[in-house]
Every structure is written in C-alpha cells, then in structure tokens.
Design a protein around this motif. Structure first.
Motif, mmCIF file in Angstrom:
data_model
loop_
_atom_site.group_PDB
_atom_site.id
_atom_site.type_symbol
_atom_site.label_atom_id
_atom_site.label_comp_id
_atom_site.label_asym_id
_atom_site.label_seq_id
_atom_site.Cartn_x
_atom_site.Cartn_y
_atom_site.Cartn_z
ATOM 1 N N UNK A 70 57.651 -30.067 -46.996
ATOM 2 C CA UNK A 70 58.890 -29.322 -47.238
ATOM 3 C C UNK A 70 59.800 -29.366 -45.996
ATOM 4 N N UNK A 71 59.204 -29.027 -44.855
ATOM 5 C CA UNK A 71 60.001 -28.965 -43.628
ATOM 6 C C UNK A 71 60.552 -30.338 -43.243
ATOM 7 N N UNK A 72 59.750 -31.382 -43.450
ATOM 8 C CA UNK A 72 60.258 -32.719 -43.100
ATOM 9 C C UNK A 72 61.413 -33.117 -44.018
ATOM 10 N N UNK A 73 61.291 -32.802 -45.313
ATOM 11 C CA UNK A 73 62.389 -33.132 -46.250
ATOM 12 C C UNK A 73 63.710 -32.524 -45.765
ATOM 13 N N UNK A 83 72.787 -20.241 -44.568
ATOM 14 C CA UNK A 83 74.020 -19.969 -45.332
ATOM 15 C C UNK A 83 74.852 -21.237 -45.506
ATOM 16 N N UNK A 84 74.864 -22.094 -44.490
ATOM 17 C CA UNK A 84 75.669 -23.325 -44.564
ATOM 18 C C UNK A 84 74.854 -24.531 -45.027
ATOM 19 N N UNK A 85 73.606 -24.295 -45.453
ATOM 20 C CA UNK A 85 72.675 -25.344 -45.916
ATOM 21 C C UNK A 85 72.381 -26.370 -44.819
ATOM 22 N N UNK A 86 72.474 -25.939 -43.549
ATOM 23 C CA UNK A 86 72.171 -26.837 -42.419
ATOM 24 C C UNK A 86 70.706 -26.642 -42.029
ATOM 25 N N UNK A 87 69.812 -27.022 -42.924
ATOM 26 C CA UNK A 87 68.397 -26.701 -42.752
ATOM 27 C C UNK A 87 67.770 -27.443 -41.577
ATOM 28 N N UNK A 88 68.258 -28.643 -41.289
ATOM 29 C CA UNK A 88 67.668 -29.431 -40.200
ATOM 30 C C UNK A 88 67.850 -28.738 -38.853
ATOM 31 N N UNK A 89 69.028 -28.161 -38.617
ATOM 32 C CA UNK A 89 69.260 -27.498 -37.331
ATOM 33 C C UNK A 89 68.567 -26.134 -37.260
ATOM 34 N N UNK A 105 61.560 -15.536 -40.757
ATOM 35 C CA UNK A 105 62.526 -16.634 -40.649
ATOM 36 C C UNK A 105 61.914 -17.959 -41.118
ATOM 37 N N UNK A 106 60.642 -18.144 -40.796
ATOM 38 C CA UNK A 106 59.950 -19.391 -41.135
ATOM 39 C C UNK A 106 59.577 -19.454 -42.617
ATOM 40 N N UNK A 107 59.419 -18.289 -43.246
ATOM 41 C CA UNK A 107 58.861 -18.229 -44.602
ATOM 42 C C UNK A 107 59.580 -19.101 -45.635
ATOM 43 N N UNK A 108 60.917 -19.112 -45.707
ATOM 44 C CA UNK A 108 61.541 -19.965 -46.723
ATOM 45 C C UNK A 108 61.224 -21.449 -46.550
ATOM 46 N N UNK A 109 60.950 -21.860 -45.317
ATOM 47 C CA UNK A 109 60.694 -23.270 -45.029
ATOM 48 C C UNK A 109 59.211 -23.606 -45.199
ATOM 49 N N UNK A 110 58.350 -22.759 -44.626
ATOM 50 C CA UNK A 110 56.893 -22.987 -44.657
ATOM 51 C C UNK A 110 56.225 -21.736 -45.221
ATOM 52 N N UNK A 111 56.338 -21.520 -46.545
ATOM 53 C CA UNK A 111 55.886 -20.246 -47.118
ATOM 54 C C UNK A 111 54.380 -20.017 -47.049
#
Length: 842
Positions: free
Chosen positions: A634-637, A708-714, A743-749
């Motif tokens: 998930x996080x890599x995507x 909020x800005x969908x800038x998930x990589x940053x 903070x991490x939960x949405x990315x690595x639940x």
C-alpha cells in the motif's frame, strides 16, 4: 531460525489477524439514516472507486493504486468525524465471460462468480476499508432489475424543449410519441463483427478489427435501440462548470460533445434537396462541389447509371473502415463522382456531388458543402480530383489566401463583399432565413447513444414487440432474466443469441420479447446510487438514503470519485446523462453524480512499458504481499510519485518501503532471547524534548495537508523523517508514538493497529480522532550557523534566533574544534552574519 525472525517484522501474522477483526466487527460498515448506530450529527463523505470488471486474470499492481488512495481518504475522514461511505462492487457483464462461455460451454454467471471471488480475496488481502455489506454485482438480477427499471423511465420520457427537462411521455401532445422518446429504435450503420456476433462501439474497433480478439469488423445497417443523449448536449456542457474535475477531462467532454454554431443550408437537386450544416455560411460562394457520406440514403436516388458501378464498389470498401480510419487527417483522400449536380442557393451555380469516406453519416446531416479555398481536407480533395478552387475570404496581412481557414474579409461574394467574417456570417444567415433557404443552427458532434448489443451476457430489454410496434413491460414483471441456452455461439445471421431461446421469446400469442441486450455501460451508469441503499427491494434507492449520501451544497453527490483516464469520456458522459434524466423526473436530488474527480496515473512495468501478458511484465500484488506484506504494498503504491502521474514499478522500491515499516516496528518492539517480539523497554511515559515536540507537530501538519491534497508520497516522506528523528533516542515517548500511529494508520493500517494494541493504548485505533497540531511549536526558535575559517567551512552550531552578534561570536570561538584550529594563531577579525554564518579571519 523461525520464519518469523527471517521477516523484518511479523506482517504475515499481523495482517490476517486485523483483517479478520475488521470483518468480524464490521468496523467499516456505514449505517444509513434511520438505521442502528447512525450518527446524524456527523457530516457525510462519499468516496468511490470506479468499480472493476472482474477478469479471469485477477488484479495486477496497477489496479489497487486508486483503491489505496481512496482507502487512505476514507480512513482519514472517519477519524475526522465523518460518516464515510466507501463501497465496492463488480461491473461484471462483459464480453470476456461470454467468449469463454462460447469456447467452454460454461455459463457466464459461473465464470463471473469465480472471477469475483478471486478479485474480492485479493482486495481483502490488501486491507481496504470497504463496507462489504453494500457489495453489488451488475449481473445479479436484484441489481439489474433496477437497471431495467431505469431504462423504462428513460423509455417512458421525452425532453420538453420548453422546460429543457425530461417529462413523462404522457405529457407529450403530439401524434407519435415514439418520435420523441428518450429511448427509441432506429436503423443505423453499426460496426458489425461477424466473429463476435455483435455490434461494437467505435472505441471498441482498432484498425478495422475488434479490440477483443482482433476480428474483422464491417459497417452495416441494423435495427438498434438508441438513447437520445443529444437532447442533453447543452446541459452536459454547461453543467460541467460547477464540478471539481481536472480541466483536461472537462475539455475532453466538451470536445466529445462538440458544440458548434452555424447555419443549415438547403441545396436543390431537381425536385429534392440536401441540407448541409456549416459553421462558415460566409464561404457559400466558395462552395464548388458537395460531398455526401457513402451511406447517405439520397445517393441511390441521384446516382447516374454510368457512375453506379464505381459508387457501389466505393461503398463496399468504405463499409470495412472504422470512423476513426475514415476521418484520419493524414490519410490520402478518396472519393467517387455520383454524376449528379446540386444548385448552390446563393448564386444558382450547378456544383458536382461526390461521395467520400471522410464525410460521416452520423455527423451533421451526412452532407457537406466543400469550400476548398478555405478548408484543408476540401482543398486536398479538390486538388486530387481537379475540382475548382475559389477564394472568398481575404486573410489579414500577407497570409497565403488558399488554404486560409481563419477570419478575414469576404470577397467574391456579392451579398457580403467587404464585410468582416463574423458580420458576414450574420448577414448571409439572415438572407438565407428571409428566403427560406436556410436557418441558424447549433450542431453537436455527439451522436445518440447506440444502446443495444447482439450478445447473451447483458441485461435483456424490458420490451416486447407486437404487430411491429414496441411496448414496455410492466414494472411488476422485472427483472427480465436471460434464459439458459444450450450454447452461446453467435447465430451468424445478425440475430442475437437470445433469439435461440424460442420459448422465452414467445411472450404471448401476439407478442415476442426484444432479443438484444443492453451494453456493459448500462450497469455502471447508476451503481453509485445503488451503493447508497444496496439491499432495497422496493426502490432503486430510498429517498432518504439518496438525499443523505448524495447531499451537500455542491452540484455533485459523490464527494470524491477516483478512476482511470480511460473512462474520461464515455462512462462519465453516460452516467451524467442517466443521472440528469432521473433528476428531471424527481428520482434524485442532485443534477450531477460526481463532484470531485481524480484520475490516477498508469503504473508501468519495471521495463517502463505498459503491463501486459504479452510483454511478461505484469506484477501480481499477491506475490508482493507474500514477500513484503500488504502495508508495504500500500505504502509503496502511494510513495512511487504523485497520484496522477504515470510511473514504473520497482521491487527495490517496495523493499525500501518495507525497511521503513520495519524501522517503525523496531522503534517500539524488540526481540527477546527466544526470538519473540515484545514491547521495547525504551518506550516510556516521558515528556517530549523540544525538538521531538517540534517534529511531531510538523509531521502532523504535513501529513494532514498532504492527505487533503492527495499528495500521499510526500506524507510518507515526512513520516520517514519523523521515524529517523526518534531512531537514536534513548527513550521513545508514548505521547509521541500515540498520535504518530494515528497518522500512519490510513497508510499502514495493519502495522499501526498492532502497535496500538501492543502499547495498550485505549480503544481501537480506527475510532481515534485525528491528531491536531499547534502552530506555536512549528515556529523556528533555533537556526544553524555555519562556522568558517578564512572562508572554508570548519564547523556548525545551533543558536537561538534571538542571539546577538556578540553572543554568536563568543559561542563560535568557544567551540572545541575552533579552539583547536585557532590555538596559537592571531585572529585578525570575526565577521558575523546573523542567523547564517561566522567567518573567522586569521
């Protein structure tokens, strides 16, 4: 050594554990208004993926990119106090399952069921927070009953030009309601593929062959169901304005609809007339020939005996070409003279009538007046066939007049000579209207939607035929389910496969059923509404559920819609059309379905090529998860780059993300001598240092803004900075780890849920409020000062931004390294630049 110890952390145990807990407790179920546990005080947020076609191949790593983005948003919004609707289902009618049925004899429903099971298990393994209670499948009779019901609403409606809205057909006062219905029958030229036994849309034909299977496609007239989408052309353009869509997608929609203003002009042929549409009636005096589409019905009435063989041969060749091939600008122009002439209405000049494949029957009137001096294609055609070229527009300056297509001044045009082009257009149009030779008109490139397919695996039409006329079935007779067949092969006659079911077709002594089926687009035109109330057997969606989930102060109902750019035109256009009909008839509360649209970029293979079986570069998410875990996947995507950009896959990149998650794990966990993981003794209830507090608040702000800005990589980059800042700490404050895990939960639940439990923090992590940040802690109170000696950097130090020049100078000279370098030497001067550097000159 155990397999657990060989992994950087035990994701293979953690992930199935938490997926089972989420399933069992239905953590992500969103109750409807009035249902148990519904909280009316919360605002709603409807986030939706373009639901997939469940193919036999299953997912590749490109599919879940958008799904991961929406899952992060869904989890984040729940923590921000929203009621979140985040559903998933299956756009499951389609040609591949039917093709497999033809080869194997297995009913497409069986194939579809198997494919759905595979897709669903893959999605669940990635840990998406879908409300599976709302799962839908377009092939389920409980679903397509309502697809058929919506078709009946369209069939039983017309667009009243006075109100510019759909109304029940019973309000139409004309003699023949079939002439104005929004769903009607017409004989139209279609792309017919004999091998597939079905009609294909233009976009399903590539270089004269079917996109599926690569079989030859020919053009032939067939009786088809059409939807009058052109009646909504103006609204489909105008109402894009209030939507938060990428400008490029809006432009694609506008160009596809293709609005153009001009005039319709009548050219006489003996006792008949041909009507043409032109955006430049000011160039009428330059019309030196006419061109008809080869399929135009008038050709048979006007072609001369001498020219008939050539016309017939040319028409046969044209029938084997797609519209895209015919209108390709780079191709050499071809055509045939019909032997007939038309009269130009402005000068009574006889001009020859040709046929050519670059004129399409479906655009405008299927006839053009050719003005070769001021149209590139007409000029190329005229030069090839030695036809007259007459200049009627004088371009500005010294531009070449022949081939000039812009605005200028009318010449060689007695009625409008000397007038600028725009004024000339108005005057010549008025002149035509006064004499009954033409009129002002708006034309659209958009054609009515060809809505029938000669297939088995699709929604049957709720229509019967009696005495050559069609009529709707009663709503109580829905759903109309496709009958079982002995084989699913095309009939070869153009009749659909359903024509084989003789008993099923016979509706009554006098009436027979419609044997065409709806296209795959049908089920995806309204699925977002069904998700609001997927188990309702009384209505396609309850009024209360629709008003809640599709509500809000903006024109569109779905708050965030994520999918690929391949659906940028047709799916979005068709869904908007259906929605507007339902809105006009009072069945839905909004005029638009999707408020915000985001298109994720394509994920390429590691070879920088599009993933495909033939290239052998497809990456299966199951393999990645097996090796590195779902959270790393998930996080890599999301870490690969901006969501909307195209980017190549890299297994080394996945490995890097997996190492980051392992560092998060080891920040709070340690292995004992038995090789078992236990809470690290470094994790303690201690106060944060000022730098720790600062990095926590900076990370909270950055991750919040980036989601909020969908800038998930940053956002992930910032969390890496946070982890690095704590890696060397002697003690790990629980008060920093608690908000960080949220903070991490949405990315690595999975990982964050497990660590939350290990830290014995209160409640479930999924129920926690999103952490806030305090701007006071983000203010820089220290600055790094560079220390130079004779212009060369020798050391660095941190100082308060309030420090005076004297304090900075004294602190620099007191540094051990500087004292060592200056020992026994004379310091000539010390230059201090506040907040930046100290330069010691020896």
């Amino acid at each position: 050594m155990s397999s657990e110890r060989r992994k950087p952390y035990p994701f293979d145990q953690i992930e199935p554990k938490w997926q089972a807990i989420w399933d069992e407790r239905q953590i992500f179920h969103a109750p409807n208004p009035g249902a148990k546990n519904f909280d009316a005080a919360k605002p709603k947020f409807y986030v939706l993926d373009m639901f997939p076609y469940p193919s036999g191949a299953g997912l590749h790593v490109g599919h879940p990119e958008g799904y991961t983005a929406t899952d992060i948003i869904a989890r984040y919004k729940r923590m921000r106090g929203f009621n979140v609707l985040n559903p998933m289902g299956w756009d499951a009618f389609g040609l591949p399952a039917e093709q497999y049925a033809i080869k194997s004899g297995q009913h497409p429903a069986v194939t579809t069921r198997e494919n759905v099971a595979k897709f669903k298990s893959q999605l669940k393994r990635i840990g998406f927070s879908y409300d599976w209670h709302r799962e839908i499948n377009t092939t389920d009779p409980r679903y397509f009953k309502w697809t058929q019901w919506i078709f009946l609403q369209i069939y039983n409606s017309w667009l009243n030009p006075k109100t510019n809205k759909a109304e029940p057909i019973k309000t139409y006062r004309g003699k023949n309601p079939d002439e104005v219905r929004l769903a009607y029958v017409a004989d139209v030229l279609v792309n017919w593929c004999p091998e597939l036994g079905t009609v294909l849309a233009n976009e399903e034909v590539v270089d004269g062959k079917s996109e599926v299977g690569g079989f030859p496609v020919v053009r032939r007239p067939m009786r088809q169901w059409m939807l009058r989408i052109t009646a909504y052309a103006e609204r489909l353009i105008d109402e894009l304005e209030g939507l938060d869509w990428p400008q490029g997608i809006k432009l694609l929609q506008r160009n596809w609809i293709g609005r153009s203003e001009g005039a319709e002009v009548d050219f006489k042929i003996d006792d008949k007339k041909i009507r043409v549409f032109t955006t430049r009636p000011d160039t009428l005096y330059g019309a030196t020939y006419m061109v008809l589409a080869p399929e135009h019905s008038l050709i048979d009435l006007i072609v001369t005996e001498e020219q008939w063989p050539a016309v017939r041969d040319y028409r046969e060749k044209t029938a084997r070409k797609s519209d895209l091939e015919r209108t390709e600008l780079a191709k050499e122009k071809t055509g045939v003279f019909t032997g007939a002439y038309a009269i130009n209405p402005v000068n009574d000049e006889k001009i020859p009538i040709w046929i050519a494949d670059y004129v399409l029957l479906g655009y405008g009137t299927g006839a053009i007046m050719a003005v070769p001096a001021h149209d590139e294609r007409d000029l190329e055609f005229a030069r090839k066939f030695n036809l007259p070229i007459r200049q009627v527009v004088q371009p500005p300056g010294d531009e070449e007049p022949i081939g000039f297509v812009g605005d200028g001044v009318a010449i060689n045009s007695p009625i409008i000579d000397g007038l600028p082009s725009r004024e000339a257009i108005r005057k010549i149009t008025a002149w035509l209207e006064e004499r009954g030779l033409g009129k002002r008109a708006i034309n659209y490139k958009l054609r009515d939607w060809l809505f029938s397919r000669q297939r088995y695996w699709g929604e049957p039409f709720p229509i019967v035929w009696e005495d050559g006329k069609h009529r709707a079935l009663d709503e109580s007779e829905l759903p109309v389910v496709p009958p079982p067949l002995e084989d699913y092969k095309p009939t070869g006659t153009g009749e659909p496969p359903l024509a084989k079911a003789k008993d099923w077709i016979r509706y009554s002594k006098k009436a027979v059923r419609e044997t065409n089926v709806m296209p795959q687009w049908a089920g995806s035109c309204w699925y977002y509404l069904r998700f609001c109330d997927s188990h309702n057997d009384k209505r396609f969606v309850s009024e209360k559920a629709e008003k809640y989930w599709m509500g809000g102060g903006k024109p569109g109902g779905v708050d965030l819609y994520v999918g690929g750019t391949e659906h940028a035109v047709l799916h979005l256009l068709y869904a908007r059309f259906w929605h507007k009909v339902l809105f006009d008839l009072g069945y839905v509360s909004k005029s638009e379905p999707f408020q915000r649209l985001v298109n994720q970029g394509i994920i390429l293979g590691e070879d920088n090529q599009k993933m495909s079986k033939s290239r052998g570069n497809i990456v299966n998410p199951d393999d990645v998860i097996e090796q590195y875990g779902a959270d790393a996947f998930r996080c890599y995507e999301m870490f690969m780059g901006p969501l909307e950009q195209m980017k190549p896959w890299s297994m080394r990149g996945v490995e890097g993300i997996a190492r980051f998650l392992a560092r998060v794990w080891r920040l709070m966990m340690s292995e004992n001598q038995a090789g078992q993981w236990e809470l690290s003794p470094a994790v303690q209830e201690v106060d944060l240092t000022n730098p720790q507090r600062k990095i926590l608040h900076a990370t909270t702000k950055k991750v919040t803004d980036d989601i909020e800005s969908l800038s998930f990589n940053t956002a992930i980059s910032q969390m890496m900075i946070f982890v690095n800042a704590f890696t060397t700490a002697q003690t790990i404050p629980i008060s920093a780890m608690q908000p960080f895990l949220v903070l991490l939960n949405p990315f690595a639940p999975h990982l964050s849920s497990e660590l939350w439990e290990k830290l014995k923090l209160p409640g479930q992590i999924t129920e926690q409020p999103w952490p806030g940040f305090d701007e006071r802690f983000l203010v820089e109170d220290e600055v790094e000062i560079v220390i130079q000696m004779n212009g060369k950097v020798r050391d660095r130090m941190k100082m308060s931004i309030q420090a005076s020049e004297e304090e900075i100078k004294n602190a620099a000279l007191a540094l051990p390294k500087i004292q060592e370098l200056t020992a026994g030497k004379q310091i000539r001067k010390v230059v201090v630049i506040p907040k930046k550097l100290v330069n010691i000159v020896l």
